[in-house]
Design a protein around this motif. Sequence first.
Motif, PDB file in Angstrom:
ATOM      1  N   LEU A  60      -3.376  13.125  12.103  1.00  0.00           N
ATOM      2  CA  LEU A  60      -2.862  11.764  12.152  1.00  0.00           C
ATOM      3  C   LEU A  60      -3.265  10.947  10.930  1.00  0.00           C
ATOM      4  O   LEU A  60      -2.425  10.268  10.326  1.00  0.00           O
ATOM      5  CB  LEU A  60      -3.360  11.070  13.433  1.00  0.00           C
ATOM      6  CG  LEU A  60      -2.949   9.615  13.608  1.00  0.00           C
ATOM      7  CD1 LEU A  60      -1.436   9.489  13.729  1.00  0.00           C
ATOM      8  CD2 LEU A  60      -3.644   9.010  14.819  1.00  0.00           C
ATOM      9  N   ILE A  61      -4.524  11.005  10.533  1.00  0.00           N
ATOM     10  CA  ILE A  61      -4.999  10.165   9.433  1.00  0.00           C
ATOM     11  C   ILE A  61      -4.300  10.529   8.130  1.00  0.00           C
ATOM     12  O   ILE A  61      -3.833   9.646   7.396  1.00  0.00           O
ATOM     13  CB  ILE A  61      -6.536  10.238   9.321  1.00  0.00           C
ATOM     14  CG1 ILE A  61      -7.149   9.588  10.567  1.00  0.00           C
ATOM     15  CG2 ILE A  61      -7.031   9.560   8.050  1.00  0.00           C
ATOM     16  CD1 ILE A  61      -8.639   9.757  10.693  1.00  0.00           C
ATOM     17  N   PHE A  62      -4.172  11.813   7.831  1.00  0.00           N
ATOM     18  CA  PHE A  62      -3.438  12.220   6.635  1.00  0.00           C
ATOM     19  C   PHE A  62      -2.007  11.710   6.689  1.00  0.00           C
ATOM     20  O   PHE A  62      -1.489  11.164   5.724  1.00  0.00           O
ATOM     21  CB  PHE A  62      -3.441  13.755   6.497  1.00  0.00           C
ATOM     22  CG  PHE A  62      -2.579  14.237   5.369  1.00  0.00           C
ATOM     23  CD1 PHE A  62      -3.105  14.366   4.097  1.00  0.00           C
ATOM     24  CD2 PHE A  62      -1.230  14.537   5.578  1.00  0.00           C
ATOM     25  CE1 PHE A  62      -2.307  14.796   3.037  1.00  0.00           C
ATOM     26  CE2 PHE A  62      -0.424  14.959   4.532  1.00  0.00           C
ATOM     27  CZ  PHE A  62      -0.962  15.083   3.258  1.00  0.00           C
ATOM     28  N   SER A  63      -1.349  11.912   7.840  1.00  0.00           N
ATOM     29  CA  SER A  63       0.050  11.522   7.981  1.00  0.00           C
ATOM     30  C   SER A  63       0.236  10.018   7.839  1.00  0.00           C
ATOM     31  O   SER A  63       1.176   9.555   7.178  1.00  0.00           O
ATOM     32  CB  SER A  63       0.598  11.998   9.330  1.00  0.00           C
ATOM     33  OG  SER A  63       0.587  13.407   9.388  1.00  0.00           O
ATOM     34  N   LEU A  64      -0.653   9.247   8.441  1.00  0.00           N
ATOM     35  CA  LEU A  64      -0.559   7.788   8.312  1.00  0.00           C
ATOM     36  C   LEU A  64      -0.731   7.344   6.867  1.00  0.00           C
ATOM     37  O   LEU A  64       0.052   6.534   6.360  1.00  0.00           O
ATOM     38  CB  LEU A  64      -1.605   7.105   9.196  1.00  0.00           C
ATOM     39  CG  LEU A  64      -1.388   7.202  10.702  1.00  0.00           C
ATOM     40  CD1 LEU A  64      -2.581   6.618  11.437  1.00  0.00           C
ATOM     41  CD2 LEU A  64      -0.104   6.504  11.109  1.00  0.00           C
ATOM     42  N   VAL A 158      -6.384   3.827   3.296  1.00  0.00           N
ATOM     43  CA  VAL A 158      -6.139   2.858   4.367  1.00  0.00           C
ATOM     44  C   VAL A 158      -6.897   3.309   5.607  1.00  0.00           C
ATOM     45  O   VAL A 158      -7.684   2.566   6.181  1.00  0.00           O
ATOM     46  CB  VAL A 158      -4.631   2.731   4.673  1.00  0.00           C
ATOM     47  CG1 VAL A 158      -4.402   1.842   5.884  1.00  0.00           C
ATOM     48  CG2 VAL A 158      -3.891   2.183   3.465  1.00  0.00           C
ATOM     49  N   PHE A 159      -6.671   4.556   6.024  1.00  0.00           N
ATOM     50  CA  PHE A 159      -7.360   5.119   7.175  1.00  0.00           C
ATOM     51  C   PHE A 159      -8.394   6.116   6.667  1.00  0.00           C
ATOM     52  O   PHE A 159      -8.093   6.977   5.847  1.00  0.00           O
ATOM     53  CB  PHE A 159      -6.378   5.805   8.127  1.00  0.00           C
ATOM     54  CG  PHE A 159      -5.451   4.842   8.803  1.00  0.00           C
ATOM     55  CD1 PHE A 159      -5.879   4.095   9.890  1.00  0.00           C
ATOM     56  CD2 PHE A 159      -4.162   4.667   8.350  1.00  0.00           C
ATOM     57  CE1 PHE A 159      -5.036   3.196  10.511  1.00  0.00           C
ATOM     58  CE2 PHE A 159      -3.302   3.776   8.961  1.00  0.00           C
ATOM     59  CZ  PHE A 159      -3.744   3.028  10.043  1.00  0.00           C
ATOM     60  N   ASN A 160      -9.616   6.008   7.157  1.00  0.00           N
ATOM     61  CA  ASN A 160     -10.739   6.808   6.712  1.00  0.00           C
ATOM     62  C   ASN A 160     -10.847   8.063   7.576  1.00  0.00           C
ATOM     63  O   ASN A 160     -10.987   7.970   8.796  1.00  0.00           O
ATOM     64  CB  ASN A 160     -12.007   5.963   6.812  1.00  0.00           C
ATOM     65  CG  ASN A 160     -13.218   6.639   6.242  1.00  0.00           C
ATOM     66  OD1 ASN A 160     -13.357   7.856   6.304  1.00  0.00           O
ATOM     67  ND2 ASN A 160     -14.118   5.850   5.696  1.00  0.00           N
ATOM     68  N   SER A 161     -10.805   9.233   6.940  1.00  0.00           N
ATOM     69  CA  SER A 161     -10.851  10.499   7.680  1.00  0.00           C
ATOM     70  C   SER A 161     -12.201  10.722   8.367  1.00  0.00           C
ATOM     71  O   SER A 161     -12.315  11.599   9.219  1.00  0.00           O
ATOM     72  CB  SER A 161     -10.541  11.672   6.749  1.00  0.00           C
ATOM     73  OG  SER A 161     -11.501  11.743   5.726  1.00  0.00           O
ATOM     74  N   GLY A 162     -13.197   9.926   8.042  1.00  0.00           N
ATOM     75  CA  GLY A 162     -14.495  10.026   8.707  1.00  0.00           C
ATOM     76  C   GLY A 162     -14.490   9.451  10.117  1.00  0.00           C
ATOM     77  O   GLY A 162     -15.494   9.547  10.826  1.00  0.00           O
ATOM     78  N   TYR A 163     -13.368   8.863  10.522  1.00  0.00           N
ATOM     79  CA  TYR A 163     -13.243   8.251  11.848  1.00  0.00           C
ATOM     80  C   TYR A 163     -12.023   8.819  12.581  1.00  0.00           C
ATOM     81  O   TYR A 163     -11.065   8.112  12.852  1.00  0.00           O
ATOM     82  CB  TYR A 163     -13.123   6.727  11.720  1.00  0.00           C
ATOM     83  CG  TYR A 163     -14.348   6.095  11.124  1.00  0.00           C
ATOM     84  CD1 TYR A 163     -15.388   5.658  11.933  1.00  0.00           C
ATOM     85  CD2 TYR A 163     -14.479   5.971   9.744  1.00  0.00           C
ATOM     86  CE1 TYR A 163     -16.523   5.097  11.386  1.00  0.00           C
ATOM     87  CE2 TYR A 163     -15.618   5.417   9.189  1.00  0.00           C
ATOM     88  CZ  TYR A 163     -16.636   4.981  10.008  1.00  0.00           C
ATOM     89  OH  TYR A 163     -17.765   4.434   9.466  1.00  0.00           O
ATOM     90  N   PRO A 164     -12.055  10.118  12.927  1.00  0.00           N
ATOM     91  CA  PRO A 164     -10.859  10.765  13.483  1.00  0.00           C
ATOM     92  C   PRO A 164     -10.410  10.219  14.846  1.00  0.00           C
ATOM     93  O   PRO A 164      -9.254  10.381  15.208  1.00  0.00           O
ATOM     94  CB  PRO A 164     -11.263  12.232  13.601  1.00  0.00           C
ATOM     95  CG  PRO A 164     -12.749  12.214  13.662  1.00  0.00           C
ATOM     96  CD  PRO A 164     -13.177  11.044  12.826  1.00  0.00           C
ATOM     97  N   TYR A 165     -11.297   9.571  15.590  1.00  0.00           N
ATOM     98  CA  TYR A 165     -10.905   9.047  16.897  1.00  0.00           C
ATOM     99  C   TYR A 165     -10.972   7.521  16.934  1.00  0.00           C
ATOM    100  O   TYR A 165     -10.755   6.919  17.981  1.00  0.00           O
ATOM    101  CB  TYR A 165     -11.784   9.641  18.004  1.00  0.00           C
ATOM    102  CG  TYR A 165     -11.712  11.148  18.013  1.00  0.00           C
ATOM    103  CD1 TYR A 165     -10.563  11.797  18.447  1.00  0.00           C
ATOM    104  CD2 TYR A 165     -12.763  11.916  17.540  1.00  0.00           C
ATOM    105  CE1 TYR A 165     -10.465  13.178  18.419  1.00  0.00           C
ATOM    106  CE2 TYR A 165     -12.680  13.301  17.516  1.00  0.00           C
ATOM    107  CZ  TYR A 165     -11.534  13.917  17.959  1.00  0.00           C
ATOM    108  OH  TYR A 165     -11.447  15.274  17.927  1.00  0.00           O
ATOM    109  N   GLY A 166     -11.263   6.923  15.798  1.00  0.00           N
ATOM    110  CA  GLY A 166     -11.360   5.474  15.746  1.00  0.00           C
ATOM    111  C   GLY A 166     -10.829   4.927  14.434  1.00  0.00           C
ATOM    112  O   GLY A 166     -11.323   3.927  13.925  1.00  0.00           O
TER     113      GLY A 166
END
Length: 174
Positions: A60-64, A158-166
């Motif tokens: 999700l994070i990569f895709s976003l 924008v979205f940090n991959s270190g937070y996969p569920y948040g």
Amino acid sequence: PVYNAQKHLNESIDSILNQSYKHFEFIIINDGSTDLSSSIIKSYSDKRITVIENEGNKGLIFSLNYGISQCNGKYIVRMDADDISLPNRIEEQVKFMEQHPEIGVCGCDYTQFNTSTEKKHQAISNHDEILAYMIFNSAIVHPSLIIRKTILQQLNPVFNSGYPYGEDYELWSK
């Protein structure tokens, strides 16, 4: 973003294509789905749709982050593959943002329907109340928001991959 979302995908896509506001680009990212999601996406023929096919499931994070990098519009309206928007959502949100240039992010009320009973949620609109609520949970729900692209362009990533569920909570905390 779409990953194995065939159950609600037609309804989700239709809810965007049938918006009263018609001038938008619709970026759909198929994140390596192994169900019928890819076929469902390809069944649509609308010039507003851009389909991005990830090679395999990148998450999700990569895709976003990739999807945001591909956006050309002034605003970004966020959806997941199992979200459904009311027909005037984008029109009302764009109108609000145009009338309030000092606002960077706008959410709206929403109904949670993935449970045995529908549950209506009222958006928090006061800045201080949003900050207080953030102690417990994210006060901004992705499928209800519109955000100025200029806000997101200031963040890398924008979205940090270190937070996969948040990832959303981490974004709003920034």
